[in-house]
Design a protein around this motif. Sequence first.
Motif, PDB file in Angstrom:
ATOM      1  N   ILE A   1       4.573   1.614  -4.948  1.00  0.00           N
ATOM      2  CA  ILE A   1       3.637   1.286  -6.034  1.00  0.00           C
ATOM      3  C   ILE A   1       4.017   2.046  -7.300  1.00  0.00           C
ATOM      4  CG2 ILE A   1       1.254   1.526  -6.828  1.00  0.00           C
ATOM      5  CD1 ILE A   1       0.383   0.993  -3.919  1.00  0.00           C
TER       6      ILE A   1
ATOM      7  N   ARG B   1       2.653   4.191  -1.330  1.00  0.00           N
ATOM      8  CA  ARG B   1       2.445   4.892  -2.602  1.00  0.00           C
ATOM      9  C   ARG B   1       3.741   5.005  -3.413  1.00  0.00           C
ATOM     10  NH1 ARG B   1      -0.914   6.165   1.263  1.00  0.00           N
ATOM     11  NH2 ARG B   1      -3.040   6.910   0.840  1.00  0.00           N
TER      12      ARG B   1
ATOM     13  N   LEU C   1      -4.834   5.234  -6.781  1.00  0.00           N
ATOM     14  CA  LEU C   1      -4.147   4.102  -7.411  1.00  0.00           C
ATOM     15  C   LEU C   1      -4.057   4.296  -8.921  1.00  0.00           C
ATOM     16  CD1 LEU C   1      -5.664   1.151  -5.352  1.00  0.00           C
ATOM     17  CD2 LEU C   1      -3.278   1.921  -5.330  1.00  0.00           C
TER      18      LEU C   1
ATOM     19  N   SER D   1       0.817  -1.214   0.000  1.00  0.00           N
ATOM     20  CA  SER D   1       0.000   0.000   0.000  1.00  0.00           C
ATOM     21  C   SER D   1       0.850   1.262   0.000  1.00  0.00           C
ATOM     22  CB  SER D   1      -0.932   0.010   1.219  1.00  0.00           C
ATOM     23  OG  SER D   1      -0.190  -0.050   2.428  1.00  0.00           O
TER      24      SER D   1
ATOM     25  N   TYR E   1      -7.143  -3.819  -2.773  1.00  0.00           N
ATOM     26  CA  TYR E   1      -7.714  -2.678  -2.055  1.00  0.00           C
ATOM     27  C   TYR E   1      -7.708  -2.952  -0.558  1.00  0.00           C
ATOM     28  CZ  TYR E   1     -11.155   0.404   0.030  1.00  0.00           C
ATOM     29  OH  TYR E   1     -11.784   1.300   0.849  1.00  0.00           O
TER      30      TYR E   1
ATOM     31  N   ILE F   1      -3.233  -4.306  -7.563  1.00  0.00           N
ATOM     32  CA  ILE F   1      -3.086  -4.034  -6.128  1.00  0.00           C
ATOM     33  C   ILE F   1      -4.365  -4.455  -5.422  1.00  0.00           C
ATOM     34  CG2 ILE F   1      -2.906  -2.193  -4.402  1.00  0.00           C
ATOM     35  CD1 ILE F   1      -0.249  -2.836  -5.676  1.00  0.00           C
TER      36      ILE F   1
ATOM     37  N   VAL G   1      -1.630   2.116 -11.417  1.00  0.00           N
ATOM     38  CA  VAL G   1      -2.203   0.794 -11.190  1.00  0.00           C
ATOM     39  C   VAL G   1      -3.343   0.570 -12.181  1.00  0.00           C
ATOM     40  CG1 VAL G   1      -3.475  -0.627  -9.518  1.00  0.00           C
ATOM     41  CG2 VAL G   1      -1.547   0.789  -8.762  1.00  0.00           C
TER      42      VAL G   1
ATOM     43  N   PRO H   1      -4.397   3.510  -0.365  1.00  0.00           N
ATOM     44  CA  PRO H   1      -4.843   4.460  -1.401  1.00  0.00           C
ATOM     45  C   PRO H   1      -6.189   4.046  -1.992  1.00  0.00           C
ATOM     46  CG  PRO H   1      -2.570   3.740  -1.777  1.00  0.00           C
ATOM     47  CD  PRO H   1      -3.133   2.852  -0.724  1.00  0.00           C
TER      48      PRO H   1
ATOM     49  N   VAL I   1      -7.502  -3.326  -9.593  1.00  0.00           N
ATOM     50  CA  VAL I   1      -7.655  -3.260  -8.143  1.00  0.00           C
ATOM     51  C   VAL I   1      -8.624  -4.362  -7.737  1.00  0.00           C
ATOM     52  CG1 VAL I   1      -8.352  -1.866  -6.165  1.00  0.00           C
ATOM     53  CG2 VAL I   1      -7.227  -0.776  -8.136  1.00  0.00           C
TER      54      VAL I   1
END
Length: 652
Positions: A554, A551, A579, A549, A569, A567, A584, A574, A587
């Motif tokens: 990622i 940022r 995201l 998670s 959730y 990713i 990303v 985020p 999700v």
Amino acid sequence: MSRTVHELDRTEDVRAALANPHLVPELPPAAEAWDPLPERSESLGEGASMAWLRATVPRFSSGETHARRRALVEAELRRVDPAELRRAVASRPGAAETDVRIRVVATLAEALGLREPDAVAEAVTVVAGTYFGGTDPAADAAVAELVGLVLGKESAGKEGAGKEDEMEVAAGLICLLVQACDATAALVRHATPAGGVSAGGAVGPAEAVRAGAAGAAGATGGADAAAGVGAGAAVGVDTAEGAGTAVAAPRVGATASPDATGGADGAPRAVTAPRADTAPRADGGVCGVGGPLVEEVLGETLRWDPPVRVLRRVAVCDTRVGGREIAEGEVVVLGIAGAGHGEAGGSLAFGAPPRECPGREHALALAAGILAPGPRTSFARLHHRDTPLLLPNAWDYASAAALVADGFEAVGTTSLGVAAAAGLPDGVAVTAEATLALARQLGGGHFLFTVDAEGGFSDDPAQVAELARQLRAAGAAGLNIEDGRGDGTLAPAELHAAKIAAVKAAVPELFVNARTDTYWLGCRQDETEARLMAYQRAGADAVFVPGLSDRTRIGALTARLDVPLNILYTPDGPGLAELAALGVRRVSLGSLLYRTALGAAVAAARAVRDGRHPAGGGSTPSYAEVQTLSSGADQDRRSDRRSDWRSDQRSG
């Protein structure tokens, strides 16, 4: 007139020759007298011709003139973001049916802000055929057309120094586009199987590129590089001499007539390259290189099988290179292909200072955008949009149907939900039958769905591939497999990559989401990127890092990956919009919905027991609504049974 030709192919000698200011590119022979400042009549490009273009571009200039013209080109390139160029060429409308040369040039022309990029591309292909020598009235007309398209009518009123400056800018832009033409198409062709962009789109690991190219690396270049950019440097201005031919240059000390190497000036004959059309796939997607990182494939191609195999220089005064005395007027042939074998990434293919190609990153971006795997199925295409695919995870037919009815485009399954519903633990490879059973139920509803299959329920890649076949036969569009094990450890990355490769070989159309549990299990997090890269090289269509998670991390991953990042959730992580901004593209909700449903069921029962009305109100579906959701699957099953009965009757 005969001239002595010197051949150099040792890396240090080639570098020294490229850096020698007394060895300059040779201007192709002009077919007609050239007016250095053509008069402009009603047509903006009136007077512009191939001879004018060759005499005005940076490619054939030297000294201060070259430095000034090169600076103009560099300024234009600074306006173009290579990453945007890559995305643009990959998504260009009609890409599957378009000649690679047209696709590359039109994309670059549009990025440079030119009018009518498709018309520009068509004219450039004509000019490219005689850029390195020869005559063609059609090419002269195309140059004049390009000047008009590049400058625009608003520039028509300029005279004197202003006119000369703008014509020099126009020549520089045309130079970029011409040199983006055949050589980039050749780079794409060399980096794909059997020398072409294939309908299958698959290519082996980068090592296979090396192995396949090594046998050809010693050969003289072919027609592929007729446009003359160093190893396909799509927007280079300095680095190439045109294509090599099957005729070798004379040995050092020998003499050769002008025609000995195929061209009137002794340069290799610039033969027009055959079309490098992309072959449309059955689903209309973009053909691409699968498996290894696109950058690795391009790097190995440039190193072992560059489109431009030789560069030619002529001595403007007596000089010395590689221990050899070279007299004024003598020709030096530089074996870029052989010298580049020791250069990681084929760096010599783009020349060397002071004439190193300034468009290396743009060139590789264009090639990578064409070669990168494109989305092949409707499910895959959901991962290639600006907005991430929000994938809710179902645990039975009714939950999947309810989610689809509410507008979700696709659903995944949750291994925890499947295992818990069967009274089994999750993550210990005991739910293969239950997972297949759910896939068959969902397939009966014609949902777009992907299956969470833990680690594939086996450490035998062949067995995992067989599971993938069965899931695809059931109707699954995708498969999620993880490297985490039930004992809290991680499977070897090589083993997980082998499973991915086996699945893609067995069922190429199945979308493989390769999961690493470094963050989920809280172990060996420093291996995360290396594992994702290995899974990407093995052919994964997307990669998944549940538990991540942060940022910054990622964003760093999305910047490095060629495939979409998935990713999980989390309420304290985020949100969807953030995201998306981080890059990303998928999700997942994982077991969140199943656990929420369990909690809501217990809360409702507790409320009734305690004399309260259950929460939820209008959000709780009615009995009839649930019946409607499940009746679709029952009707499909009855229809399938009727079809099977009719088939049996016909076969009996």
